[in-house]
Design a protein around this motif. Structure first.
Motif, PDB file in Angstrom:
ATOM      1  N   THR A 115      48.695-113.340  73.032  1.00 38.52           N
ATOM      2  CA  THR A 115      48.455-113.386  74.481  1.00 38.52           C
ATOM      3  C   THR A 115      46.984-113.180  74.787  1.00 38.52           C
ATOM      4  O   THR A 115      46.243-112.587  74.012  1.00 38.52           O
ATOM      5  N   PHE A 116      46.593-113.683  75.948  1.00 38.05           N
ATOM      6  CA  PHE A 116      45.247-113.448  76.477  1.00 38.05           C
ATOM      7  C   PHE A 116      45.376-113.058  77.939  1.00 38.05           C
ATOM      8  O   PHE A 116      46.047-113.740  78.719  1.00 38.05           O
ATOM      9  N   GLU A 117      44.724-111.963  78.304  1.00 42.28           N
ATOM     10  CA  GLU A 117      44.710-111.513  79.693  1.00 42.28           C
ATOM     11  C   GLU A 117      43.277-111.413  80.180  1.00 42.28           C
ATOM     12  O   GLU A 117      42.438-110.771  79.534  1.00 42.28           O
ATOM     13  N   ALA A 118      42.972-112.059  81.292  1.00 44.91           N
ATOM     14  CA  ALA A 118      41.631-111.974  81.857  1.00 44.91           C
ATOM     15  C   ALA A 118      41.317-110.526  82.218  1.00 44.91           C
ATOM     16  O   ALA A 118      42.199-109.745  82.584  1.00 44.91           O
ATOM     17  N   GLY A 119      40.041-110.159  82.098  1.00 41.88           N
ATOM     18  CA  GLY A 119      39.635-108.785  82.342  1.00 41.88           C
ATOM     19  C   GLY A 119      39.925-108.296  83.749  1.00 41.88           C
ATOM     20  O   GLY A 119      40.108-107.092  83.961  1.00 41.88           O
ATOM     21  N   ASP A 120      39.971-109.223  84.710  1.00 40.02           N
ATOM     22  CA  ASP A 120      40.267-108.818  86.084  1.00 40.02           C
ATOM     23  C   ASP A 120      41.761-108.748  86.362  1.00 40.02           C
ATOM     24  O   ASP A 120      42.175-108.464  87.486  1.00 40.02           O
ATOM     25  N   GLY A 121      42.574-109.017  85.339  1.00 40.65           N
ATOM     26  CA  GLY A 121      44.015-108.904  85.491  1.00 40.65           C
ATOM     27  C   GLY A 121      44.659-109.984  86.324  1.00 40.65           C
ATOM     28  O   GLY A 121      45.796-109.827  86.784  1.00 40.65           O
ATOM     29  N   LYS A 122      43.982-111.124  86.493  1.00 41.41           N
ATOM     30  CA  LYS A 122      44.502-112.172  87.371  1.00 41.41           C
ATOM     31  C   LYS A 122      45.086-113.370  86.626  1.00 41.41           C
ATOM     32  O   LYS A 122      45.807-114.173  87.228  1.00 41.41           O
ATOM     33  N   ASN A 123      44.765-113.513  85.339  1.00 39.69           N
ATOM     34  CA  ASN A 123      45.268-114.639  84.553  1.00 39.69           C
ATOM     35  C   ASN A 123      45.827-114.144  83.238  1.00 39.69           C
ATOM     36  O   ASN A 123      45.285-113.192  82.643  1.00 39.69           O
ATOM     37  N   TYR A 124      46.868-114.815  82.767  1.00 37.75           N
ATOM     38  CA  TYR A 124      47.552-114.375  81.560  1.00 37.75           C
ATOM     39  C   TYR A 124      48.120-115.593  80.845  1.00 37.75           C
ATOM     40  O   TYR A 124      48.811-116.421  81.447  1.00 37.75           O
ATOM     41  N   HIS A 125      47.803-115.735  79.563  1.00 40.17           N
ATOM     42  CA  HIS A 125      48.325-116.826  78.735  1.00 40.17           C
ATOM     43  C   HIS A 125      49.165-116.214  77.621  1.00 40.17           C
ATOM     44  O   HIS A 125      48.763-115.202  77.028  1.00 40.17           O
ATOM     45  N   PHE A 126      50.292-116.827  77.309  1.00 35.90           N
ATOM     46  CA  PHE A 126      51.183-116.252  76.307  1.00 35.90           C
ATOM     47  C   PHE A 126      51.821-117.341  75.448  1.00 35.90           C
ATOM     48  O   PHE A 126      52.078-118.454  75.897  1.00 35.90           O
ATOM     49  N   ASP A 127      52.017-116.986  74.186  1.00 36.45           N
ATOM     50  CA  ASP A 127      52.672-117.858  73.210  1.00 36.45           C
ATOM     51  C   ASP A 127      53.534-116.944  72.344  1.00 36.45           C
ATOM     52  O   ASP A 127      53.018-116.201  71.505  1.00 36.45           O
ATOM     53  N   ILE A 128      54.855-116.989  72.553  1.00 28.64           N
ATOM     54  CA  ILE A 128      55.764-116.025  71.940  1.00 28.64           C
ATOM     55  C   ILE A 128      56.891-116.765  71.226  1.00 28.64           C
ATOM     56  O   ILE A 128      57.534-117.645  71.803  1.00 28.64           O
ATOM     57  N   GLU A 129      57.136-116.386  69.986  1.00 27.27           N
ATOM     58  CA  GLU A 129      58.204-117.000  69.193  1.00 27.27           C
ATOM     59  C   GLU A 129      59.079-115.907  68.601  1.00 27.27           C
ATOM     60  O   GLU A 129      58.572-114.976  67.968  1.00 27.27           O
ATOM     61  N   GLN A 130      60.386-116.022  68.820  1.00 29.85           N
ATOM     62  CA  GLN A 130      61.336-115.053  68.285  1.00 29.85           C
ATOM     63  C   GLN A 130      62.410-115.790  67.489  1.00 29.85           C
ATOM     64  O   GLN A 130      62.840-116.878  67.855  1.00 29.85           O
ATOM     65  N   ARG A 131      62.833-115.161  66.404  1.00 27.92           N
ATOM     66  CA  ARG A 131      63.848-115.774  65.548  1.00 27.92           C
ATOM     67  C   ARG A 131      64.811-114.690  65.073  1.00 27.92           C
ATOM     68  O   ARG A 131      64.403-113.576  64.741  1.00 27.92           O
ATOM     69  N   ALA A 132      66.104-115.028  65.038  1.00 29.14           N
ATOM     70  CA  ALA A 132      67.134-114.138  64.517  1.00 29.14           C
ATOM     71  C   ALA A 132      67.792-114.812  63.329  1.00 29.14           C
ATOM     72  O   ALA A 132      68.343-115.931  63.453  1.00 29.14           O
ATOM     73  N   ASN A 133      67.706-114.163  62.171  1.00 31.48           N
ATOM     74  CA  ASN A 133      68.263-114.696  60.934  1.00 31.48           C
ATOM     75  C   ASN A 133      67.731-116.115  60.693  1.00 31.48           C
ATOM     76  O   ASN A 133      66.535-116.331  60.751  1.00 31.48           O
ATOM     77  N   ARG A 134      68.614-117.083  60.493  1.00 34.16           N
ATOM     78  CA  ARG A 134      68.172-118.450  60.235  1.00 34.16           C
ATOM     79  C   ARG A 134      68.354-119.355  61.453  1.00 34.16           C
ATOM     80  O   ARG A 134      68.274-120.583  61.344  1.00 34.16           O
ATOM     81  N   ASP A 135      68.613-118.738  62.601  1.00 36.16           N
ATOM     82  CA  ASP A 135      68.778-119.526  63.824  1.00 36.16           C
ATOM     83  C   ASP A 135      67.448-120.161  64.211  1.00 36.16           C
ATOM     84  O   ASP A 135      66.375-119.658  63.849  1.00 36.16           O
ATOM     85  N   PRO A 136      67.497-121.270  64.957  1.00 35.18           N
ATOM     86  CA  PRO A 136      66.244-121.869  65.447  1.00 35.18           C
ATOM     87  C   PRO A 136      65.459-120.865  66.287  1.00 35.18           C
ATOM     88  O   PRO A 136      66.025-120.037  66.998  1.00 35.18           O
ATOM     89  N   ALA A 137      64.165-120.929  66.188  1.00 35.20           N
ATOM     90  CA  ALA A 137      63.309-119.981  66.904  1.00 35.20           C
ATOM     91  C   ALA A 137      63.311-120.262  68.403  1.00 35.20           C
ATOM     92  O   ALA A 137      63.384-121.424  68.837  1.00 35.20           O
ATOM     93  N   ASP A 138      63.252-119.205  69.206  1.00 39.13           N
ATOM     94  CA  ASP A 138      63.043-119.318  70.649  1.00 39.13           C
ATOM     95  C   ASP A 138      61.540-119.242  70.892  1.00 39.13           C
ATOM     96  O   ASP A 138      60.906-118.229  70.577  1.00 39.13           O
ATOM     97  N   HIS A 139      60.980-120.303  71.450  1.00 41.08           N
ATOM     98  CA  HIS A 139      59.535-120.394  71.620  1.00 41.08           C
ATOM     99  C   HIS A 139      59.205-120.525  73.106  1.00 41.08           C
ATOM    100  O   HIS A 139      59.658-121.461  73.778  1.00 41.08           O
ATOM    101  N   VAL A 140      58.439-119.566  73.614  1.00 34.70           N
ATOM    102  CA  VAL A 140      58.019-119.575  75.017  1.00 34.70           C
ATOM    103  C   VAL A 140      56.498-119.600  75.067  1.00 34.70           C
ATOM    104  O   VAL A 140      55.837-118.765  74.451  1.00 34.70           O
TER     105      VAL A 140
END
Length: 262
Positions: free
Chosen positions: A104-129
């Protein structure tokens, strides 16, 4: 923070051209943000083990590891990277393995936020947001998702991004506060969820830290507080059990040790 430091931060962190009234309001907001405690860049590895199990469905054993990296400043913005792997074993059956990768990246003024998150359980396909969120004065929190599908959403305007929440938590601890309630948005799950959080802050600790990793010169003689943050679903109004609880010792430079997950 001295006025000189605040003005310096405002001059370095250039702002876009705005109308006089909007510019004056933003300068006031930016000054308040610049006056919050500064966060230190650091890298930490947390080894996880089962401390206590409750209930019939509780695992018999657990282990895992979290690799955490934090860098940036209020002018550059804050970059946070997390990799986590957890293995849960019951008395019967195969182990349950879950993994998380977050950048993640958050602007220093707290007004913008970028995120790239991937979660996986066992061998299931990953949830990517993946997506970005923006806060404008007087407007709802605007979220624009790229994954899992292009989508936009407007959420609670008062929600804080993670680094802004941490800085306010530190400010409360330094001022002798013991409770901080706030809405927090971190892009987790489907990217459209705001959490209602309740943080309890204990008195500053006077005993040496138990964790060997915390017994380093960089943290020596630095104030620290025991903190516990409970996360709730912000859309549910009635009393509810916390979705999860994170406890840790928080140093005045933003470093966390003695991590516990519940």
């Amino acid at each position: 923070m001295a006025l000189k430091r605040v003005i310096g931060a405002l001059l370095v962190c250039a702002a876009p051209l705005l109308s006089p009234s909007a510019r004056a309001k933003d300068v006031i907001q930016d000054a308040a943000i610049a006056a919050l405690p500064r966060l230190t860049a650091y890298h930490a590895v947390y080894d996880l083990s089962l401390a206590q199990a409750k209930g019939g469905n509780a695992p018999a054993s657990a282990r895992g590891r979290i690799a955490f990296e934090f860098s940036g400043s209020e002018c550059e913005g804050y970059v946070e990277k997390i990799r986590q792997v957890t293995e849960l074993r019951s008395s019967e059956g195969a182990p349950q393995i879950s993994s998380l990768r977050s950048a993640t990246f958050e602007a220093g003024d707290g007004k913008n936020y970028h995120f790239d998150i991937e979660q996986r359980a066992n061998r299931d396909p990953a949830d990517h947001v993946r997506g970005e969120a923006r806060k404008d004065s007087g407007q709802p929190l605007s979220v624009r998702l790229q994954n899992p599908a292009p989508r936009e959403a407007n959420l609670a305007a008062e929600a804080l991004f993670p680094s802004s929440h941490l800085r306010r938590l530190l400010a409360s601890a330094q001022a002798g506060g013991h409770l901080l309630e706030a809405l927090v948005y971190d892009g987790a799950e489907d990217g459209r969820r705001v959490f209602r959080t309740t943080a309890t802050i204990g008195n500053a600790l006077s005993t040496p830290p138990a964790a060997k990793a915390a017994q380093v010169d960089a943290l020596k003689n630095m104030r620290r507080w025991p903190v516990s943050i409970s996360y709730f679903d912000a859309d549910t109004k009635e009393d509810q059990t916390a979705l999860y609880v994170i406890s840790f010792e928080l140093y005045e430079n933003g470093v966390s040790t003695a991590l516990k997950l519940d």
